[in-house]
Motif scaffolding. Structure first.
Motif, mmCIF file in Angstrom:
data_model
loop_
_atom_site.group_PDB
_atom_site.id
_atom_site.type_symbol
_atom_site.label_atom_id
_atom_site.label_comp_id
_atom_site.label_asym_id
_atom_site.label_seq_id
_atom_site.Cartn_x
_atom_site.Cartn_y
_atom_site.Cartn_z
ATOM 1 N N ASN A 38 116.256 99.166 61.401
ATOM 2 C CA ASN A 38 115.721 100.530 61.482
ATOM 3 C C ASN A 38 116.828 101.551 61.649
ATOM 4 O O ASN A 38 116.797 102.631 61.045
ATOM 5 C CB ASN A 38 114.742 100.629 62.663
ATOM 6 N N ARG A 57 105.372 95.222 56.768
ATOM 7 C CA ARG A 57 104.216 94.971 55.901
ATOM 8 C C ARG A 57 104.334 93.617 55.213
ATOM 9 O O ARG A 57 103.352 92.872 55.098
ATOM 10 C CB ARG A 57 104.096 96.079 54.854
ATOM 11 N N ASP A 110 109.490 99.645 57.892
ATOM 12 C CA ASP A 110 108.039 99.561 57.684
ATOM 13 C C ASP A 110 107.705 98.623 56.522
ATOM 14 O O ASP A 110 106.722 97.865 56.588
ATOM 15 C CB ASP A 110 107.474 100.952 57.390
ATOM 16 N N GLN A 111 108.510 98.654 55.455
ATOM 17 C CA GLN A 111 108.251 97.745 54.342
ATOM 18 C C GLN A 111 108.404 96.293 54.770
ATOM 19 O O GLN A 111 107.626 95.419 54.352
ATOM 20 C CB GLN A 111 109.207 98.055 53.189
ATOM 21 N N VAL A 162 113.130 94.350 49.700
ATOM 22 C CA VAL A 162 113.168 95.746 50.134
ATOM 23 C C VAL A 162 114.407 96.382 49.529
ATOM 24 O O VAL A 162 115.502 96.272 50.090
ATOM 25 C CB VAL A 162 113.202 95.869 51.671
ATOM 26 N N LEU A 188 99.689 100.352 60.130
ATOM 27 C CA LEU A 188 100.819 100.109 59.245
ATOM 28 C C LEU A 188 100.628 98.845 58.424
ATOM 29 O O LEU A 188 100.800 98.852 57.200
ATOM 30 C CB LEU A 188 102.118 100.008 60.059
ATOM 31 N N HIS A 203 119.138 101.359 58.105
ATOM 32 C CA HIS A 203 118.483 101.651 56.824
ATOM 33 C C HIS A 203 117.307 102.617 56.945
ATOM 34 O O HIS A 203 116.757 103.032 55.921
ATOM 35 C CB HIS A 203 117.997 100.342 56.199
ATOM 36 N N GLY A 204 116.892 102.925 58.158
ATOM 37 C CA GLY A 204 115.810 103.881 58.340
ATOM 38 C C GLY A 204 114.460 103.212 58.529
ATOM 39 O O GLY A 204 114.257 102.054 58.163
ATOM 40 N N HIS A 205 113.552 103.958 59.110
ATOM 41 C CA HIS A 205 112.216 103.423 59.397
ATOM 42 C C HIS A 205 111.409 103.080 58.152
ATOM 43 O O HIS A 205 110.612 102.117 58.196
ATOM 44 C CB HIS A 205 111.447 104.414 60.265
ATOM 45 N N PRO A 206 111.555 103.791 57.019
ATOM 46 C CA PRO A 206 110.792 103.373 55.830
ATOM 47 C C PRO A 206 111.094 101.936 55.407
ATOM 48 O O PRO A 206 110.192 101.197 55.005
ATOM 49 C CB PRO A 206 111.215 104.379 54.761
ATOM 50 N N VAL A 207 112.396 101.555 55.478
ATOM 51 C CA VAL A 207 112.758 100.178 55.133
ATOM 52 C C VAL A 207 112.149 99.216 56.146
ATOM 53 O O VAL A 207 111.606 98.160 55.797
ATOM 54 C CB VAL A 207 114.284 100.021 55.079
#
Length: 362
Positions: free
Chosen positions: A284, A297, A293-294, A351, A243, A287-291
């Motif tokens: 998480n 990173r 993950d950003q 984000v 990731l 806002h969800g896992h995509p947020v």
């Protein structure tokens, strides 16, 4: 990430390696280098043979021949061959270091110069010995053809160019034999022509074997290289967090063990920091896992930038990171490092649609 694989033994740069099939252009470059290497080894001997033969021609024709045919033309052949002999001796020392364009030019020059010198030598010999007796004339021309054939065999790695050398020697000699018009020279014209055909066929077969050997070595080397790259890529995957691109827990544990061992042996200090992102789980959930993950990173990017040239950063868990910093042995220095790491999160994380600040994560 700049940190990925830099500080860990055995970790290669990420990226897919080439396939096992070698590109034809790459093989041609390898074949060209082998031809150049062979020329550097055999070129001096070839020109040495030409020099000896030209000296013999001078000794045989100078007393009776003209200034041009008996001395000047053989002397010119000797001068050119001597220059090329010295050039190939110098090339031996740096044959592996030459750029491909320079290699190509030198091989191309050899392909042109070889037949040219051969033709000039055969023609000079035929003209210089024309006034001699038939037997002396025939022996001189046959000797020249043998010398040319030997040189062509030495240069068989140049493929068709070696055959051109044989043709360049055979054509003027056959014409001279036929022009002399006696039974001996007419028979020699036929013999030399037939022998030239056999030599050309042999040169073609030798080059095929030479090219097959080069291709086999090239394919083996390419497969070994591809296997090594695949092994390195597998190690990278095994030791890198997919990731963030940072080293993962396994790689960090290996690095930490190495640092502890080095510190035990040499006394070199280092600092270890563990980082946990407070309140990350609700991000998480809301806002969800995509947020999430950003954010991870961006955290990795900031840590890697902070440790660049000073140590290493790694992701060791979901929202857990670790850093190793070289040259820190005092408590105050370690505390200062922790405060510095705190400051890198002061800038909100970009984000969309919600910018998250340090207070939400640390």
């Amino acid at each position: 990430m700049a940190q990925c694989g830099v500080s860990f033994n055995g970790v290669a740069a990420c990226g897919a390696g080439p396939g096992f099939d070698a590109a034809e252009a790459t093989f041609n470059a390898a074949l060209l280098r082998e031809q150049y290497r062979s020329l550097a080894r055999l070129g001096p001997y070839v020109h040495g043979i030409v020099i000896v033969a030209a000296l013999a021609l001078v000794g045989a024709t100078a007393p009776t021949g003209s200034l041009l045919n008996g001395i000047l033309l053989p002397a010119a052949l000797i001068a050119v061959s001597l220059f090329r002999l010295l050039s190939w001796f110098k090339a031996r020392a740096s044959v592996e270091l030459q750029a491909l364009d320079l290699v190509r030019r030198r091989v191309r020059a050899a392909r042109v110069l070889g037949p040219t010198l051969t033709f000039a030598f055969a023609l000079t010999t035929a003209i210089s010995t024309w006034q001699d007796g038939v037997v002396e004339f025939a022996l001189a021309l046959v000797a020249v053809w043998v010398v040319a054939a030997v040189c062509a065999i030495c240069l068989n790695m140049l493929a068709s160019e070696a055959s051109v050398i044989v043709v360049a020697a055979t054509a003027p000699l056959v014409v001279a034999f036929l022009a002399r018009g006696v039974e001996l020279t007419l028979g020699l014209a036929v013999v030399v022509a037939i022998a030239a055909c056999f030599v050309i066929r042999m040169l073609d077969e030798n080059f095929r074997m030479f090219a097959e050997i080069v291709r086999s070595r090239f394919v083996i080397a390419e497969r070994q290289r591809a296997a090594e790259e695949a092994r390195q890529a597998a190690m990278t995957i095994a030791l890198t967090d997919d990731l963030t691109g940072l080293p993962n827990r396994r790689c960090f544990q290996s690095l930490l063990a190495d640092r502890i061992r080095t510190a035990t042996e040499t006394g070199e200090p280092f600092a270890l920091g563990l980082i946990d992102l407070d309140g990350f789980k609700p991000i998480n959930d809301v806002h969800g896992h995509p947020v999430g993950d950003q954010i991870l990173r961006q955290v990795a990017e900031r840590l890697a930038k902070a440790m660049d040239g000073r140590g290493s950063a790694a992701r060791i868990g979901g929202d857990e990171f670790a850093v190793l910093c070289n040259g820190i042995g005092a408590r105050d220095e370690a505390i200062a490092l922790g405060e510095e790491i705190q400051t890198i999160f002061a800038t909100p994380f970009d984000v969309p649609p919600v910018p998250f600040t340090c207070s939400q994560l640390v």
